[in-house]
Design a protein around this motif. Structure first.
Motif, PDB file in Angstrom:
ATOM      1  N   THR A 133      13.211   8.557  -6.628  1.00 42.18           N
ATOM      2  CA  THR A 133      11.803   8.233  -6.901  1.00 42.18           C
ATOM      3  C   THR A 133      11.106   7.646  -5.674  1.00 42.18           C
ATOM      4  O   THR A 133       9.910   7.864  -5.488  1.00 42.18           O
ATOM      5  N   ARG A 134      11.866   6.860  -4.885  1.00 40.97           N
ATOM      6  CA  ARG A 134      11.189   6.203  -3.751  1.00 40.97           C
ATOM      7  C   ARG A 134      12.137   6.126  -2.564  1.00 40.97           C
ATOM      8  O   ARG A 134      13.354   6.101  -2.729  1.00 40.97           O
ATOM      9  N   ILE A 135      11.537   6.049  -1.373  1.00 43.78           N
ATOM     10  CA  ILE A 135      12.308   5.594  -0.204  1.00 43.78           C
ATOM     11  C   ILE A 135      11.630   4.326   0.288  1.00 43.78           C
ATOM     12  O   ILE A 135      10.415   4.283   0.517  1.00 43.78           O
ATOM     13  N   ILE A 136      12.465   3.295   0.408  1.00 47.34           N
ATOM     14  CA  ILE A 136      11.988   2.013   0.921  1.00 47.34           C
ATOM     15  C   ILE A 136      12.454   1.897   2.370  1.00 47.34           C
ATOM     16  O   ILE A 136      13.644   2.100   2.651  1.00 47.34           O
ATOM     17  N   GLU A 137      11.554   1.588   3.278  1.00 48.41           N
ATOM     18  CA  GLU A 137      11.964   1.291   4.665  1.00 48.41           C
ATOM     19  C   GLU A 137      11.712  -0.204   4.867  1.00 48.41           C
ATOM     20  O   GLU A 137      10.568  -0.645   5.039  1.00 48.41           O
ATOM     21  N   SER A 182       0.861  -1.192   0.000  1.00 44.81           N
ATOM     22  CA  SER A 182       0.000   0.000   0.000  1.00 44.81           C
ATOM     23  C   SER A 182       0.889   1.231   0.000  1.00 44.81           C
ATOM     24  O   SER A 182       1.043   1.913   1.024  1.00 44.81           O
ATOM     25  N   PRO A 183       1.534   1.518  -1.136  1.00 47.79           N
ATOM     26  CA  PRO A 183       2.458   2.647  -1.155  1.00 47.79           C
ATOM     27  C   PRO A 183       1.750   3.979  -0.981  1.00 47.79           C
ATOM     28  O   PRO A 183       0.551   4.095  -1.227  1.00 47.79           O
ATOM     29  N   VAL A 184       2.547   4.957  -0.565  1.00 44.08           N
ATOM     30  CA  VAL A 184       2.027   6.310  -0.370  1.00 44.08           C
ATOM     31  C   VAL A 184       2.849   7.223  -1.280  1.00 44.08           C
ATOM     32  O   VAL A 184       4.043   6.982  -1.482  1.00 44.08           O
ATOM     33  N   ALA A 185       2.204   8.246  -1.853  1.00 47.15           N
ATOM     34  CA  ALA A 185       2.936   9.205  -2.687  1.00 47.15           C
ATOM     35  C   ALA A 185       3.105  10.501  -1.922  1.00 47.15           C
ATOM     36  O   ALA A 185       2.173  10.970  -1.259  1.00 47.15           O
ATOM     37  N   MET A 186       4.311  11.065  -2.019  1.00 49.54           N
ATOM     38  CA  MET A 186       4.584  12.360  -1.390  1.00 49.54           C
ATOM     39  C   MET A 186       4.778  13.375  -2.506  1.00 49.54           C
ATOM     40  O   MET A 186       5.668  13.221  -3.344  1.00 49.54           O
ATOM     41  N   TYR A 187       3.915  14.399  -2.541  1.00 51.18           N
ATOM     42  CA  TYR A 187       4.068  15.468  -3.523  1.00 51.18           C
ATOM     43  C   TYR A 187       4.112  16.782  -2.764  1.00 51.18           C
ATOM     44  O   TYR A 187       3.108  17.189  -2.164  1.00 51.18           O
ATOM     45  N   LYS A 188       5.277  17.424  -2.776  1.00 54.43           N
ATOM     46  CA  LYS A 188       5.438  18.695  -2.075  1.00 54.43           C
ATOM     47  C   LYS A 188       4.821  18.696  -0.675  1.00 54.43           C
ATOM     48  O   LYS A 188       3.924  19.489  -0.386  1.00 54.43           O
ATOM     49  N   ASP A 189       5.189  17.719   0.123  1.00 55.10           N
ATOM     50  CA  ASP A 189       4.707  17.588   1.504  1.00 55.10           C
ATOM     51  C   ASP A 189       3.235  17.192   1.617  1.00 55.10           C
ATOM     52  O   ASP A 189       2.686  17.181   2.714  1.00 55.10           O
ATOM     53  N   ASN A 195      10.284  -5.055  14.492  1.00 57.38           N
ATOM     54  CA  ASN A 195      10.213  -4.171  15.661  1.00 57.38           C
ATOM     55  C   ASN A 195      11.598  -3.903  16.252  1.00 57.38           C
ATOM     56  O   ASN A 195      11.753  -3.679  17.441  1.00 57.38           O
ATOM     57  N   GLN A 196      12.616  -3.891  15.373  1.00 55.26           N
ATOM     58  CA  GLN A 196      13.979  -3.588  15.826  1.00 55.26           C
ATOM     59  C   GLN A 196      14.051  -2.118  16.279  1.00 55.26           C
ATOM     60  O   GLN A 196      13.279  -1.283  15.805  1.00 55.26           O
ATOM     61  N   PRO A 197      15.011  -1.792  17.160  1.00 54.86           N
ATOM     62  CA  PRO A 197      15.130  -0.393  17.623  1.00 54.86           C
ATOM     63  C   PRO A 197      15.704   0.540  16.545  1.00 54.86           C
ATOM     64  O   PRO A 197      15.670   1.757  16.689  1.00 54.86           O
ATOM     65  N   VAL A 198      16.289  -0.028  15.470  1.00 53.60           N
ATOM     66  CA  VAL A 198      16.858   0.800  14.392  1.00 53.60           C
ATOM     67  C   VAL A 198      16.125   0.484  13.089  1.00 53.60           C
ATOM     68  O   VAL A 198      15.290  -0.427  13.041  1.00 53.60           O
ATOM     69  N   THR A 199      16.481   1.240  12.033  1.00 50.05           N
ATOM     70  CA  THR A 199      15.824   0.967  10.753  1.00 50.05           C
ATOM     71  C   THR A 199      16.828   1.121   9.610  1.00 50.05           C
ATOM     72  O   THR A 199      17.911   1.688   9.789  1.00 50.05           O
ATOM     73  N   VAL A 200      16.473   0.582   8.445  1.00 47.51           N
ATOM     74  CA  VAL A 200      17.326   0.702   7.254  1.00 47.51           C
ATOM     75  C   VAL A 200      16.449   1.218   6.117  1.00 47.51           C
ATOM     76  O   VAL A 200      15.365   0.673   5.872  1.00 47.51           O
ATOM     77  N   ASP A 207      19.171   5.579  13.231  1.00 49.99           N
ATOM     78  CA  ASP A 207      19.013   5.286  14.638  1.00 49.99           C
ATOM     79  C   ASP A 207      17.607   5.683  15.114  1.00 49.99           C
ATOM     80  O   ASP A 207      17.464   6.505  16.006  1.00 49.99           O
ATOM     81  N   THR A 208      16.621   5.138  14.473  1.00 46.99           N
ATOM     82  CA  THR A 208      15.238   5.374  14.885  1.00 46.99           C
ATOM     83  C   THR A 208      14.474   4.094  14.596  1.00 46.99           C
ATOM     84  O   THR A 208      14.862   3.336  13.707  1.00 46.99           O
ATOM     85  N   ASP A 209      13.411   3.855  15.319  1.00 48.11           N
ATOM     86  CA  ASP A 209      12.717   2.579  15.101  1.00 48.11           C
ATOM     87  C   ASP A 209      11.727   2.663  13.934  1.00 48.11           C
ATOM     88  O   ASP A 209      11.297   1.641  13.410  1.00 48.11           O
ATOM     89  N   ASN A 210      11.373   3.879  13.525  1.00 50.35           N
ATOM     90  CA  ASN A 210      10.368   3.991  12.463  1.00 50.35           C
ATOM     91  C   ASN A 210      10.566   5.330  11.751  1.00 50.35           C
ATOM     92  O   ASN A 210      10.221   6.373  12.279  1.00 50.35           O
ATOM     93  N   PHE A 211      11.107   5.273  10.544  1.00 50.84           N
ATOM     94  CA  PHE A 211      11.462   6.509   9.842  1.00 50.84           C
ATOM     95  C   PHE A 211      10.282   7.122   9.108  1.00 50.84           C
ATOM     96  O   PHE A 211      10.003   8.308   9.198  1.00 50.84           O
ATOM     97  N   GLN A 212       9.533   6.290   8.343  1.00 49.30           N
ATOM     98  CA  GLN A 212       8.476   6.879   7.518  1.00 49.30           C
ATOM     99  C   GLN A 212       7.114   6.205   7.675  1.00 49.30           C
ATOM    100  O   GLN A 212       6.147   6.622   7.036  1.00 49.30           O
ATOM    101  N   GLY A 213       7.047   5.164   8.504  1.00 51.69           N
ATOM    102  CA  GLY A 213       5.740   4.581   8.804  1.00 51.69           C
ATOM    103  C   GLY A 213       5.133   3.730   7.696  1.00 51.69           C
ATOM    104  O   GLY A 213       3.988   3.282   7.798  1.00 51.69           O
ATOM    105  N   ASN A 214       5.882   3.478   6.644  1.00 54.27           N
ATOM    106  CA  ASN A 214       5.370   2.660   5.538  1.00 54.27           C
ATOM    107  C   ASN A 214       6.571   2.089   4.789  1.00 54.27           C
ATOM    108  O   ASN A 214       7.638   2.698   4.767  1.00 54.27           O
ATOM    109  N   ALA A 215       6.377   0.904   4.165  1.00 55.73           N
ATOM    110  CA  ALA A 215       7.515   0.300   3.452  1.00 55.73           C
ATOM    111  C   ALA A 215       7.911   1.136   2.239  1.00 55.73           C
ATOM    112  O   ALA A 215       9.088   1.295   1.940  1.00 55.73           O
TER     113      ALA A 215
END
Ligand code: FAD
Length: 366
Positions: free
Chosen positions: A278-282, A82-89, A290-295, A258-266
């Protein structure tokens, strides 16, 4: 001759074929020029997170045979893309559905959304689209095109939508329900434990040699088997003697944060031209980590040149005609079968690659 089959490429096509061949009692050697198994579905574990090194991969299919086949090797989780699109915030749900339309226009019903889209399309009066921009505008109207398609597509192809042919976009599905599931397929998910484990399981009992380039060692390797399955680039096999098939490439910039959740969506798509990726994948969100860090990985589309990693074949008339010439040459090679996305110069989703490899195995293995 030591093996019944020499399989060039430890990606999905090579691994499925090798698994089937082994089941039929054939001996196989799988080689790959990379240092790991899996081809482009390879995942590398970082801090307990499966990182999709060559781009995010979600298995989705309506083919029950393929789904059941894959479920022999792993259990799939319940991930729904369920991707999300970001357009100018501004954030919009994808694919284009009632959540998207409601956010764009503050409306609630499908009838209201259809009316706006139809009136935008009608006001443009495009009879025969001459390029991708006109094609997209005539399918979805101005707002969806300007905010969600234009910038993303121009980044992906590295040129203006007005300079891209209309045929690239045949359909742009609009969904008039509140449903953010990107795929329409019956089955989807991510293998629990990652894709690399799936390939390892497929190749159990099969000899594997990594860091081995077939083209650099073909004389010796050809002595090992009289049957070869080749899943590398078809033009490279023939030393590019008819010309070079073109691809688009992608550069991945991967960071540990060093955060557990950067953008809230894959998957978050950046649809404005000014943002260079074009994309950021988390990656952790593919497996509910539920790791304390993220990639995260940022994807930068780029031009491709010979020697670089090929990602998306550019199936325009010129390249398709050139591929056809290579295909004819390939047919004259009696001991070699060309398969997979590079061997057939084709954008192939994973389910289609599995289907194709199973079909080939059924056809030639006795
Ligand atoms: P590959 O995985 O490329 O395997 C070919 C192997 O051959 C490679 O390991 C390569 O190193 C090896 N090789 C090549 N030449 C030689 C040589 N000369 N000697 C030795 N080895 C060689 N599909 C989906 O279904 N869902 C998705 O979400 C999805 N996302 C994608 C995202 C991106 C960015 C891309 C590019 C593709 C995506 N796909 C997705 C498609 C998926 O990646 C392919 O279907 C699948 O990986 C193809 O498998 P393959 O075996 O044909 O090719």
């Amino acid at each position: 001759m030591n093996y019944d089959y020499l399989i060039v490429g430890a990606g999905l096509y090579g691994a499925v074929f090798a698994h089937e061949a082994r089941k039929k009692g054939k001996s196989c050697l799988v080689i790959d020029k990379r240092e790991h198994l899996g081809g482009n579905i390879y995942c590398e574990e970082i801090k307990g997170i499966q990182v999709h090194k060559y781009g995010a991969h979600i298995l989705h299919t309506s083919n029950k045979k393929v789904w059941d086949y894959m479920n022999q090797f792993c259990e799939f989780n319940q991930y729904i893309n369920s991707p999300v699109a970001m357009y100018k915030d501004e954030l919009y749900n994808l694919p284009f559905n009632m959540n998207t339309f409601s956010k764009l226009w503050g409306i609630r019903t499908p009838a209201e959304a259809k009316k706006i889209i139809q009136s935008q399309i009608a006001s443009l009066n495009i009879i025969e689209p001459k390029n991708l921009e006109e094609q997209a505008l005539s399918l979805v109207g101005t707002d969806v095109y300007e905010k969600l398609i234009k910038g993303y597509t121009e980044k992906q192809w590295g040129r203006s939508c007005r300079d891209l042919p209309a045929f690239i976009i045949k359909r742009l599905p609009l969904r008039f329900t509140y449903d953010n599931n990107y795929f329409n397929d019956r089955y989807q998910g991510i293998p629990i434990g990652g894709y690399t484990k799936v390939i390892e399981k497929m190749l159990e009992g099969v000899d594997v040699q990594l860091n081995t380039d077939y083209l650099e060692n073909r004389q010796e390797l050809n002595k090992l088997s009289k049957n070869i399955i080749y899943t590398g680039m078809i033009d490279a096999y023939f030393d590019y003697k008819l010309g070079v098939l073109e691809y688009r490439s992608v550069r991945f910039e991967t960071e540990e944060l060093d955060t557990d959740n950067f953008q809230g969506n894959a998957v978050i798509n950046y649809t404005e031209k000014e943002v260079p990726f074009t994309r950021i994948i988390e990656h952790k969100h593919f497996e509910f980590g539920n790791q304390p860090v993220t990639v995260i990985s940022k994807e930068y589309p780029s031009e491709w040149s010979k020697g670089e990693e090929p990602y998306y074949p550019i199936n325009n008339d010129k390249n398709n005609a050139l591929y056809e010439e290579y295909r004819k040459l390939a047919q004259m090679e009696s001991r070699i079968i060309f398969g997979g996305r590079l061997g057939e110069y084709k954008y192939y989703d994973m389910d289609k690659v599995i289907e194709a490899a199973l079909l080939k195995a059924e056809e030639i293995l006795v």
